[in-house]
Design an enzyme around this catalytic site. Sequence first.
Site, PDB file in Angstrom:
ATOM      1  N   ASP A 158      63.167 117.231 -52.732  1.00  0.00           N
ATOM      2  CA  ASP A 158      64.000 118.106 -51.907  1.00  0.00           C
ATOM      3  C   ASP A 158      65.439 118.112 -52.435  1.00  0.00           C
ATOM      4  O   ASP A 158      66.099 119.151 -52.501  1.00  0.00           O
ATOM      5  CB  ASP A 158      63.963 117.627 -50.453  1.00  0.00           C
ATOM      6  CG  ASP A 158      62.542 117.384 -49.988  1.00  0.00           C
ATOM      7  OD1 ASP A 158      61.774 118.344 -49.935  1.00  0.00           O
ATOM      8  OD2 ASP A 158      62.183 116.214 -49.727  1.00  0.00           O
ATOM      9  N   HIS A 186      60.818 114.392 -44.875  1.00  0.00           N
ATOM     10  CA  HIS A 186      60.330 115.289 -45.935  1.00  0.00           C
ATOM     11  C   HIS A 186      59.383 116.289 -45.268  1.00  0.00           C
ATOM     12  O   HIS A 186      58.162 116.129 -45.290  1.00  0.00           O
ATOM     13  CB  HIS A 186      59.608 114.519 -47.036  1.00  0.00           C
ATOM     14  CG  HIS A 186      58.914 115.440 -48.003  1.00  0.00           C
ATOM     15  ND1 HIS A 186      59.602 116.284 -48.834  1.00  0.00           N
ATOM     16  CD2 HIS A 186      57.609 115.686 -48.231  1.00  0.00           C
ATOM     17  CE1 HIS A 186      58.751 117.008 -49.538  1.00  0.00           C
ATOM     18  NE2 HIS A 186      57.522 116.670 -49.172  1.00  0.00           N
TER      19      HIS A 186
HETATM   20  N1  NAD Z   1      56.971 113.778 -51.023  1.00  0.00           N
HETATM   21  C1  NAD Z   1      56.906 114.875 -51.762  1.00  0.00           C
HETATM   22  O1  NAD Z   1      57.932 115.446 -52.122  1.00  0.00           O
HETATM   23  C2  NAD Z   1      55.569 115.457 -52.203  1.00  0.00           C
HETATM   24  C3  NAD Z   1      55.561 116.509 -53.104  1.00  0.00           C
HETATM   25  C4  NAD Z   1      54.339 117.038 -53.529  1.00  0.00           C
HETATM   26  C5  NAD Z   1      53.159 116.520 -53.036  1.00  0.00           C
HETATM   27  N2  NAD Z   1      53.205 115.504 -52.142  1.00  0.00           N
HETATM   28  C6  NAD Z   1      51.979 114.884 -51.611  1.00  0.00           C
HETATM   29  O2  NAD Z   1      51.416 114.031 -52.611  1.00  0.00           O
HETATM   30  C7  NAD Z   1      50.041 113.818 -52.336  1.00  0.00           C
HETATM   31  C8  NAD Z   1      49.211 113.958 -53.605  1.00  0.00           C
HETATM   32  O3  NAD Z   1      49.255 115.273 -54.078  1.00  0.00           O
HETATM   33  P1  NAD Z   1      48.319 115.780 -55.268  1.00  0.00           P
HETATM   34  O4  NAD Z   1      48.680 117.185 -55.486  1.00  0.00           O
HETATM   35  O5  NAD Z   1      48.336 114.818 -56.398  1.00  0.00           O
HETATM   36  O6  NAD Z   1      46.891 115.717 -54.545  1.00  0.00           O
HETATM   37  P2  NAD Z   1      45.442 115.682 -55.245  1.00  0.00           P
HETATM   38  O7  NAD Z   1      44.469 116.021 -54.163  1.00  0.00           O
HETATM   39  O8  NAD Z   1      45.430 116.417 -56.517  1.00  0.00           O
HETATM   40  O9  NAD Z   1      45.274 114.149 -55.580  1.00  0.00           O
HETATM   41  C9  NAD Z   1      45.174 113.176 -54.598  1.00  0.00           C
HETATM   42  C10 NAD Z   1      44.345 112.063 -55.188  1.00  0.00           C
HETATM   43  O10 NAD Z   1      44.384 110.976 -54.279  1.00  0.00           O
HETATM   44  C11 NAD Z   1      43.118 110.378 -54.319  1.00  0.00           C
HETATM   45  N3  NAD Z   1      42.957 109.543 -53.128  1.00  0.00           N
HETATM   46  C12 NAD Z   1      42.614 109.917 -51.881  1.00  0.00           C
HETATM   47  N4  NAD Z   1      42.510 108.855 -51.087  1.00  0.00           N
HETATM   48  C13 NAD Z   1      42.812 107.780 -51.838  1.00  0.00           C
HETATM   49  C14 NAD Z   1      42.866 106.398 -51.587  1.00  0.00           C
HETATM   50  N5  NAD Z   1      42.584 105.894 -50.387  1.00  0.00           N
HETATM   51  N6  NAD Z   1      43.215 105.578 -52.601  1.00  0.00           N
HETATM   52  C15 NAD Z   1      43.486 106.062 -53.806  1.00  0.00           C
HETATM   53  N7  NAD Z   1      43.431 107.360 -54.133  1.00  0.00           N
HETATM   54  C16 NAD Z   1      43.110 108.208 -53.144  1.00  0.00           C
HETATM   55  C17 NAD Z   1      42.149 111.530 -54.408  1.00  0.00           C
HETATM   56  O11 NAD Z   1      40.883 111.124 -54.898  1.00  0.00           O
HETATM   57  C18 NAD Z   1      42.862 112.434 -55.383  1.00  0.00           C
HETATM   58  O12 NAD Z   1      42.494 112.188 -56.722  1.00  0.00           O
HETATM   59  C19 NAD Z   1      49.712 114.837 -51.236  1.00  0.00           C
HETATM   60  O13 NAD Z   1      49.753 114.152 -49.989  1.00  0.00           O
HETATM   61  C20 NAD Z   1      50.848 115.834 -51.301  1.00  0.00           C
HETATM   62  O14 NAD Z   1      51.048 116.500 -50.078  1.00  0.00           O
HETATM   63  C21 NAD Z   1      54.385 114.948 -51.730  1.00  0.00           C
HETATM   64  O1  LMR Z   2      54.527 120.460 -48.403  1.00  0.00           O
HETATM   65  C1  LMR Z   2      53.664 119.883 -49.075  1.00  0.00           C
HETATM   66  O2  LMR Z   2      52.603 119.419 -48.637  1.00  0.00           O
HETATM   67  C2  LMR Z   2      53.903 119.745 -50.530  1.00  0.00           C
HETATM   68  C3  LMR Z   2      55.023 118.840 -50.865  1.00  0.00           C
HETATM   69  O3  LMR Z   2      55.389 117.979 -49.843  1.00  0.00           O
HETATM   70  C4  LMR Z   2      56.210 119.546 -51.406  1.00  0.00           C
HETATM   71  O4  LMR Z   2      57.301 119.391 -50.849  1.00  0.00           O
HETATM   72  O5  LMR Z   2      56.059 120.269 -52.413  1.00  0.00           O
END
Ligand code: NAD
Ligand code: LMR
Length: 327
Positions: A158, A186
């Site tokens: 962000d 977030h």
């Molecule tokens: N904070 C932020 O700014 C931000 C930004 C983008 C995404 N995210 C979040 O990050 C997370 C991951 O996103 P992504 O695009 O890589 O998702 P994705 O679905 O591509 O990958 C998630 C992975 O986590 C694995 N997983 C699920 N449960 C698990 C567990 N108990 N232990 C280990 N691995 C496990 C799944 O098998 C999968 O491979 C999501 O929650 C998304 O919303 C946060």
């Molecule tokens: O909003 C979402 O789930 C995606 C992620 O947190 C983001 O900010 O890109």
Amino acid sequence: MAPVNVTVTGAAGQIGYALLFRIASGHLLGPDTQVNLRLLEIPQAVKAAEGTAMELDDCAFPLLSGIEITDDAKKAFDGVNVALLVGARPRAKGMERGDLLEANGGIFKPQGEAINAGAADDVRVLVVGNPANTNALIAQAHAPDVPRERFTAMTRLDHNRAISQLAAKLSVPVTEIKKLTIWGNHSATQYPDLFNAEVGGRNAAEAVNDEAWLADTFIPTVAKRGAAIIEARGASSAASAANAALNHIHDWVNGTPEGDWTSMAIPSDGSYGVPEGLISSFPVVCKDGKYEIVQGLEINEFSRARIDASVAELAEERDAVKGLGLI
Ligand SMILES: NC(=O)c1ccc[n+]([C@@H]2O[C@H](COP(=O)([O-])OP(=O)(O)OC[C@H]3O[C@@H](n4cnc5c(N)ncnc54)[C@H](O)[C@@H]3O)[C@@H](O)[C@H]2O)c1
Ligand SMILES: O=C(O)C[C@H](O)C(=O)O
């Protein structure tokens, strides 16, 4: 120096794929630090993580001293120095983060317990998986022997988004922008603060001089950028999220640049009226491997109302996970 143990959960996911190669090439801890990667996945995704590990091998990264892949949290976090908790269920189109609390709560409780059982004394935890702030609270609640301040959540994406939007508005390079702050959660309630930010040494809100743009364009663009990316890509942000995770840990370990600060979601000590214990985003300076909240900033009425709204949402999320018996 012994290699640093870095555990990445959700290693076979999209963020994992964007993250691991950069960790192994020195973008997490710097060009002089060897890393030992531990990849944690659910059993069905272990094979895919093994494929990623094969590719990591094929890069022959000089800083990568080892890779272990497991579906056992206890093994993954044994001796961990840096824990990147990425694995979670990503938000699908039209879904709000609150909906994810229950689904993800079950992931972060056992991971908190495993960190408590085996982490190194200097462990630093960054939660990326959403809802990141509250997932961090859950993991922290199950790691009573780890100092509370080691549990953080990611608002650096962000922060970076806000810098980029402001730089574009003022037609200046991103490097001109300093002291930007993301406050709160977030989520769509987060508050990117320009009143304490600077552009080329000048107050950013004054440089913009357009409260309507600030309220109606800048804040919603930054706060809803995650949803906009999902809408456009059909999947949540990955490379930019991985980049922000690297920035977060890099600055925590190596320090923020002189004359600037960053945004991290950290356990509140009550500063700026944020209830103690909530994992909320603050302006922080990092030095000697520790972070500190920047004190004494002026919070005007415009900012106060927005910080309070985001913090109220965090308190609601905390109460919800309490109600579910997750903390
Ligand atoms: N904070 C932020 O700014 C931000 C930004 C983008 C995404 N995210 C979040 O990050 C997370 C991951 O996103 P992504 O695009 O890589 O998702 P994705 O679905 O591509 O990958 C998630 C992975 O986590 C694995 N997983 C699920 N449960 C698990 C567990 N108990 N232990 C280990 N691995 C496990 C799944 O098998 C999968 O491979 C999501 O929650 C998304 O919303 C946060
Ligand atoms: O909003 C979402 O789930 C995606 C992620 O947190 C983001 O900010 O890109």
